[in-house]
Enzyme design. Structure first.
Site, short mmCIF file in Angstrom:
data_model
loop_
_atom_site.label_atom_id
_atom_site.label_comp_id
_atom_site.label_asym_id
_atom_site.label_seq_id
_atom_site.Cartn_x
_atom_site.Cartn_y
_atom_site.Cartn_z
N GLN A 110 0.84 -1.19 0.00
CA GLN A 110 0.00 0.00 0.00
C GLN A 110 0.88 1.25 0.00
O GLN A 110 1.76 1.41 0.84
CB GLN A 110 -0.94 0.05 1.20
N CYS A 132 -7.04 6.89 4.64
CA CYS A 132 -6.51 7.24 5.96
C CYS A 132 -6.90 8.67 6.33
O CYS A 132 -6.67 9.60 5.55
CB CYS A 132 -4.99 7.09 5.97
N ASN A 175 -14.68 -3.54 3.75
CA ASN A 175 -13.83 -3.42 4.94
C ASN A 175 -14.59 -2.63 6.00
O ASN A 175 -15.38 -1.75 5.67
CB ASN A 175 -12.52 -2.72 4.56
#
Length: 352
Positions: A87, A117, A233
Site C-alpha cells: 500500500q 486514511c 472493509n
C-alpha cells in the site's frame, strides 16, 4: 534498475512449507487490512502461518520514502508472505509510478493506493482520505502506476469524507463520482471501508469506531457498479459476518480483528477458501513461528518486536492473559530468545 529482495536463506527455508496458497480463487476473497505500526513483515509472516490464502497488505508506505529513502529496509519481505500487496501513500503521479515500479521489482503482487486514511499527518501531505475530493488527481495517479507496472493497481477508500467539498451535491453522489472517475483510469478493484472519514477532530482510532458503519452504501455501489470488484472493509469480526457479506461483495477485508484474534484467519480459510484444509492448532503455529524468530534474532531484530504480534492468538481462551503476561515479561529480558515462545506453551497446556 532491478532491485533484488535480499533475504537470509534461513528465512526462505523457514517459509517454504507455508508459502504455497491453497486458496483456489484468482483473487483471494479474504484479505487483511494494511495497519500502520501493525502489519510489518513479522506480523505478516505470523499471519501466513494461520492463513495460506488470504491477501496480506503492507503498512502504508509513502512513495517518497521508497523513492528517496532506503527501499530495501522498507520493502524487503519473506517469500512466505505471498500473496502480498504494497500500500502506497502519496499524490504525485510520477513519484507513485516510480514507487510502484520499485515495489513490483521487489516482488509484491499488487499495488494499492491509500485514499482512506484520515489522520492529520497524512492529510497534511495531501494523501489518504482527502484524496477522495480530487478524483481526477487519483485517476492520474492510478493511470501512471498502471503504466509503470504489470501487477494490479487498486484503491482503498472510505464511503465519504466529512466535511464534504462545497461542490458535492450529496454524500452518495460524491462517492459515485470518485469511483466512476477512478474506474475510468483502469482501476477495477476498490476496497471500501464502510465509514466516512472525519477529517479533523477525530483520531485515526476514533475514525475506526465513531462514524457509523454504512454497509448499505457499499451495497448500493455493488448494484450501481456491477463490473467492478468491490471488497468490503470495516467492522467485520466474525465468520458468520464474512459469510453474509460474501453473498454481496467480491471479498472481505479484516482489520483489527485479524490482529486481536488472529486465529479467526485460520477459521476463515477453512470455511471460505478450502474446506478440506486442516487448520493448525495454536500450539503448532507457535512452534512453526520459532525458526523464523531464531533467524531474525541472529540478524539483530528484537524478540519483543516479533512476539507482540502473536499476543492475540489465545484470545478468549483460558489462561490467555497469563500467557500474554509471560510473553511480555520474559521477552523484555536482555538475553531472551525463542525459549520464551517454547516455555510459554506450558501455561496454555495447563489450561487444556
Amino acid at each position: 534498475m532491478q532491485i533484488p529482495v535480499k533475504l537470509a536463506a534461513s528465512w526462505i527455508d523457514a517459509g517454504k512449507s507455508i508459502g504455497k496458497s491453497t486458496c483456489p480463487m484468482a483473487r483471494p476473497k479474504i484479505s487483511v487490512a494494511p495497519m500502520l505500526a501493525y502489519t510489518d513483515s513479522h506480523c505478516r509472516y505470523f499471519l501466513r502461518l494461520l492463513t495460506p490464502g488470504a491477501l496480506l497488505y503492507s503498512e502504508m508506505i509513502t512513495a517518497a520514502a521508497i523513492v528517496r529513502g532506503d527501499a530495501q529496509r522498507l520493502l524487503a519481505f519473506d517469500p512466505a508472505e505471498h500473496p502480498l500487496a504494497l500500500q502506497l501513500g502519496g499524490c504525485d503521479a510520477r513519484e507513485l509510478a516510480q514507487a510502484a515500479r520499485i515495489g513490483e521489482q521487489f516482488g509484491y503482487d499488487e499495488i494499492n493506493l491509500n485514499c482512506g486514511c484520515p489522520s492529520d499527518r497524512v492529510r497534511s501531505g495531501r494523501f489518504g482520505a482527502c484524496l477522495m475530493s480530487q478524483p481526477a488527481l487519483v485517476a492520474d495517479c492510478i493511470q501512471a502506476m498502471r503504466e509503470a507496472v504489470d501487477i494490479p493497481v487498486t484503491v482503498k477508500c472510505r464511503t465519504g469524507i466529512d466535511p464534504m467539498p462545497a461542490d458535492a451535491a450529496d454524500e452518495y453522489g460524491f462517492l459515485t463520482r470518485f469511483i466512476h472517475r477512478v474506474a475510468q483510469s483502469g482501476c477495477d478493484v476498490f476496497v471500501v471501508h464502510a465509514r466516512r472519514a472525519v477529517l479533523g477532530g477525530l483520531s485515526p482510532k476514533q475514525n475506526r469506531e465513531i462514524p457509523p458503519l454504512q454497509y448499505d452504501v457499499v451495497e448500493r455501489l455493488r448494484a450501481d457498479f456491477p463490473a467492478l470488484t468491490l471488497i468490503l472493509n470495516g467492522g467485520v469480526r466474525t465468520l458468520q459476518a464474512v459469510r453474509e457479506h460474501l453473498r454481496v461483495f467480491d471479498g472481505v477485508m479484516i482489520g483489527r480483528e485479524a490482529y486481536q484474534n488472529p486465529y479467526l484467519m485460520a477459521q476463515l480459510h477453512q470455511a471460505v477458501c478450502d474446506p478440506q484444509w486442516t487448520a493448525p492448532s495454536r500450539e503448532q503455529v507457535i512452534e512453526q513461528f520459532v525458526p523464523y524468530v531464531q533467524a531474525r534474532l541472529k540478524e539483530g531484530h528484537r524478540l519483543s518486536g516479533m512476539i507482540r504480534h502473536i499476543q492475540g492468538l489465545y484470545a478468549g481462551l483460558p489462561r490467555a492473559r497469563s500467557w500474554r503476561r509471560f510473553l511480555v515479561e520474559q521477552a523484555a529480558r536482555p538475553a531472551a530468545d525463542t525459549d520464551v515462545l517454547v516455555d510459554s506453551l506450558r501455561i496454555v497446556r495447563a489450561a487444556a
